[in-house]
Design an enzyme around this catalytic site. Structure first.
Site, mmCIF file in Angstrom:
data_model
loop_
_atom_site.group_PDB
_atom_site.id
_atom_site.type_symbol
_atom_site.label_atom_id
_atom_site.label_comp_id
_atom_site.label_asym_id
_atom_site.label_seq_id
_atom_site.Cartn_x
_atom_site.Cartn_y
_atom_site.Cartn_z
ATOM 1 N N ALA A 141 -20.568 3.683 -85.180
ATOM 2 C CA ALA A 141 -19.185 3.291 -85.489
ATOM 3 C C ALA A 141 -18.870 3.453 -86.971
ATOM 4 O O ALA A 141 -17.726 3.712 -87.335
ATOM 5 C CB ALA A 141 -18.935 1.855 -85.041
ATOM 6 N N THR A 142 -19.870 3.316 -87.838
ATOM 7 C CA THR A 142 -19.612 3.480 -89.278
ATOM 8 C C THR A 142 -19.082 4.897 -89.536
ATOM 9 O O THR A 142 -18.044 5.081 -90.188
ATOM 10 C CB THR A 142 -20.911 3.252 -90.079
ATOM 11 O OG1 THR A 142 -21.352 1.913 -89.836
ATOM 12 C CG2 THR A 142 -20.698 3.462 -91.570
ATOM 13 N N ASN A 184 -16.289 -8.812 -85.444
ATOM 14 C CA ASN A 184 -17.734 -8.928 -85.271
ATOM 15 C C ASN A 184 -18.281 -10.283 -85.670
ATOM 16 O O ASN A 184 -19.419 -10.599 -85.348
ATOM 17 C CB ASN A 184 -18.452 -7.825 -86.066
ATOM 18 C CG ASN A 184 -17.893 -7.629 -87.446
ATOM 19 O OD1 ASN A 184 -16.704 -7.348 -87.610
ATOM 20 N ND2 ASN A 184 -18.719 -7.809 -88.436
ATOM 21 N N GLN A 227 -17.119 -3.652 -81.136
ATOM 22 C CA GLN A 227 -17.508 -4.911 -80.495
ATOM 23 C C GLN A 227 -16.876 -5.124 -79.122
ATOM 24 O O GLN A 227 -17.363 -5.944 -78.348
ATOM 25 C CB GLN A 227 -17.122 -6.100 -81.405
ATOM 26 C CG GLN A 227 -17.909 -6.161 -82.707
ATOM 27 C CD GLN A 227 -19.354 -6.629 -82.510
ATOM 28 O OE1 GLN A 227 -19.710 -7.211 -81.478
ATOM 29 N NE2 GLN A 227 -20.197 -6.381 -83.492
ATOM 30 N N SER A 287 -19.730 2.345 -80.695
ATOM 31 C CA SER A 287 -21.137 2.329 -81.079
ATOM 32 C C SER A 287 -21.986 1.999 -79.858
ATOM 33 O O SER A 287 -21.726 1.002 -79.177
ATOM 34 C CB SER A 287 -21.342 1.259 -82.154
ATOM 35 O OG SER A 287 -22.707 1.162 -82.474
ATOM 36 N N ALA A 288 -23.014 2.832 -79.588
ATOM 37 C CA ALA A 288 -23.812 2.623 -78.372
ATOM 38 C C ALA A 288 -24.708 1.389 -78.446
ATOM 39 O O ALA A 288 -24.939 0.722 -77.436
ATOM 40 C CB ALA A 288 -24.668 3.857 -78.099
ATOM 41 N N HIS A 289 -25.201 1.071 -79.648
ATOM 42 C CA HIS A 289 -26.188 -0.023 -79.697
ATOM 43 C C HIS A 289 -25.570 -1.403 -79.511
ATOM 44 O O HIS A 289 -26.273 -2.396 -79.359
ATOM 45 C CB HIS A 289 -27.051 0.051 -80.976
ATOM 46 C CG HIS A 289 -26.384 -0.381 -82.245
ATOM 47 N ND1 HIS A 289 -26.469 -1.666 -82.709
ATOM 48 C CD2 HIS A 289 -25.658 0.306 -83.160
ATOM 49 C CE1 HIS A 289 -25.820 -1.759 -83.868
ATOM 50 N NE2 HIS A 289 -25.324 -0.575 -84.156
ATOM 51 N N THR A 297 -26.906 19.487 -84.951
ATOM 52 C CA THR A 297 -27.427 19.557 -83.583
ATOM 53 C C THR A 297 -27.299 18.192 -82.923
ATOM 54 O O THR A 297 -27.759 17.195 -83.483
ATOM 55 C CB THR A 297 -28.901 20.001 -83.602
ATOM 56 O OG1 THR A 297 -28.958 21.269 -84.262
ATOM 57 C CG2 THR A 297 -29.467 20.122 -82.192
ATOM 58 N N CYS A 345 -24.550 -7.267 -91.319
ATOM 59 C CA CYS A 345 -24.487 -6.385 -92.484
ATOM 60 C C CYS A 345 -24.342 -7.165 -93.779
ATOM 61 O O CYS A 345 -24.681 -6.671 -94.831
ATOM 62 C CB CYS A 345 -23.296 -5.435 -92.360
ATOM 63 S SG CYS A 345 -23.243 -4.628 -90.782
#
Ligand SMILES: Cc1ncc(COP(=O)(O)O)c(C=O)c1O
Length: 387
Positions: A74-75, A155, A183, A203-205, A241, A327
């Site tokens: 996401a950043t 967040n 989020q 964001s996947a995580h 890639t 963060c």
């Protein structure tokens, strides 16, 4: 015996879902082709990326998978959305409206435009629940405004913004709307068509996928200036890639949410409410931050007067949680989100963020409540004695 702490920090990151790992494994081992290669290895990888792009598109209600551009998270998506859109729309001298409670990635992207491209930025405030008033967004617009960026869910305090009401202001004026949805997407709450957003960062995580992969939703027809050029991957918008295993994992994690194959938000909300109820009952003076109902189901930001949240967490090694956003923890500065909703510096330092997720059980909640209340009482006692 399991000696690992209870994980109540799902807003920092989530554990990889075992089903997601199984989907990723072939692409970490035998299916190692580069999706740009013209042979069988490449075709298998390219097909897997196509499927994942569709799965992510479905999660957010995109009409075409072409609207999804994979990024490192996401950043990067925030930077591509804000800097990339602004520079394509107006190379210099434009204006952006955003909010005081955004993630630092959004503030940093805006700052880049100010420092290097003659842009100005207006930060709109929030009320005590962390809600942006659409009228304040309207009042902040200028003839040079090219973009409005308002996060979907916060967040730290979990507050959900009324994006559709913001879109009612931006759409008629031809101003683009970006949202940082890192989020909210994992709760199936993001529907780009319904909310009227042109750009959305993912964001996947944060949704039980792997780290280091995310995406930017770009509504068809929205122009973006690439921020990383090279081999022309991702429609020329993000060269490099593709990380095929991570993309496959992101797609699989998104699909589990779309297909309703994960714990229902209502179960997690009930656990959160139980923890909230216990802490409020056992710790007089405790105050919950964020909107009382328009809030992420797993979020609990709570201020416990008379304690330092960092001290409390150090004395409760059995619970892994956060004192603010991951963060910013470790920094002595109180969270900008908590001060924006009116907390004093000491109230901000007395604030704990507990975030509940798919793997949390009812027993975990009781155990965490016991540990936190016992330690908070002891700390408050020390405070009184030493005062
Ligand atoms: C609202 C928000 N935006 C952006 C990010 C950054 O996401 P990533 O770790 O994928 O770069 C986070 C994660 O902490 C977040 O919560």
């Amino acid at each position: 015996m399991n000696t690992r702490p209870l994980y109540l920090d799902h807003q920092a990151t989530t554990p990889l879902d075992e089903r997601v790992l199984q989907e990723m494994l072939p692409f970490l081992t035998c299916e190692y082709g580069n999706p740009s290669s013209p042979h069988m290895y490449g075709r298998i990888a390219a097909k897997a990326v196509r499927v994942a792009r569709r799965q992510v598109a479905d999660l957010v209600g995109a009409t075409s998978e072409r609207e999804i551009v994979f990024t490192s998270g996401a950043t990067e998506a925030d930077h591509l959305a804000i800097v990339g859109f602004a520079l394509a729309a107006r190379p210099t001298g434009g204006h952006i409206v955003t909010t005081v409670v955004e993630h630092k990635a959004v503030h940093a992207a805006c700052q880049r435009l100010v420092d290097h491209h003659g842009y100005s930025v207006t930060l709109v405030g929030v009320d005590r629940h962390g809600c942006v008033r659409p009228a304040d967004v309207a009042a902040a617009l200028s003839p040079n405004t090219v973009l409005v960026s308002v996060m979907h869910a916060n967040n730290e305090i979990g507050t959900l913004q009324r994006l559709a009401a913001v879109a009612d202001i931006t759409v008629p004026r031809g101003i683009a709307l970006h949202t940082d949805a890192a989020q909210s997407a994992g709760w199936g709450l993001l529907d780009v068509a319904e909310l009227g957003v042109d750009l959305a960062s993912l964001s996947a995580h944060k949704l039980h996928g792997p780290k280091g992969i995310g995406a930017l939703y770009i509504r068809e027809g929205t122009r973006i200036a690439a921020q990383q050029t090279g081999g022309g991957q991702e429609r020329g918008l993000r060269a490099g890639t593709p990380d095929v295993p991570a993309i496959v994992g992101f797609g699989a994690a998104a699909h589990l949410i779309t297909a309703d194959a994960v714990a229902a938000p209502s179960r997690i909300r009930a656990l959160r409410d139980r923890l909230q109820g216990r802490l409020l009952a056992d710790l007089p003076g405790a105050v919950v931050n964020g909107h009382p109902c328009r809030r992420l189901p797993g979020n609990l930001s709570i201020t416990l007067p008379g304690i330092e949240a960092a001290d409390l967490l150090e004395r409760v090694p059995g619970v892994a949680a956060s004192t603010g956003s991951a963060c910013t923890s470790g920094s002595a500065e109180p969270s900008h989100v908590l001060t924006a909703i009116g907390l004093t510096r000491s109230q901000a330092r007395a604030t704990l963020r507990l975030s509940i997720g798919r793997t949390t059980t009812a027993e975990d909640i009781e155990h965490a409540a016991d540990l936190i209340t016992r330690t908070a009482h002891a700390l408050q006692q020390t405070h009184v004695v030493s005062a």
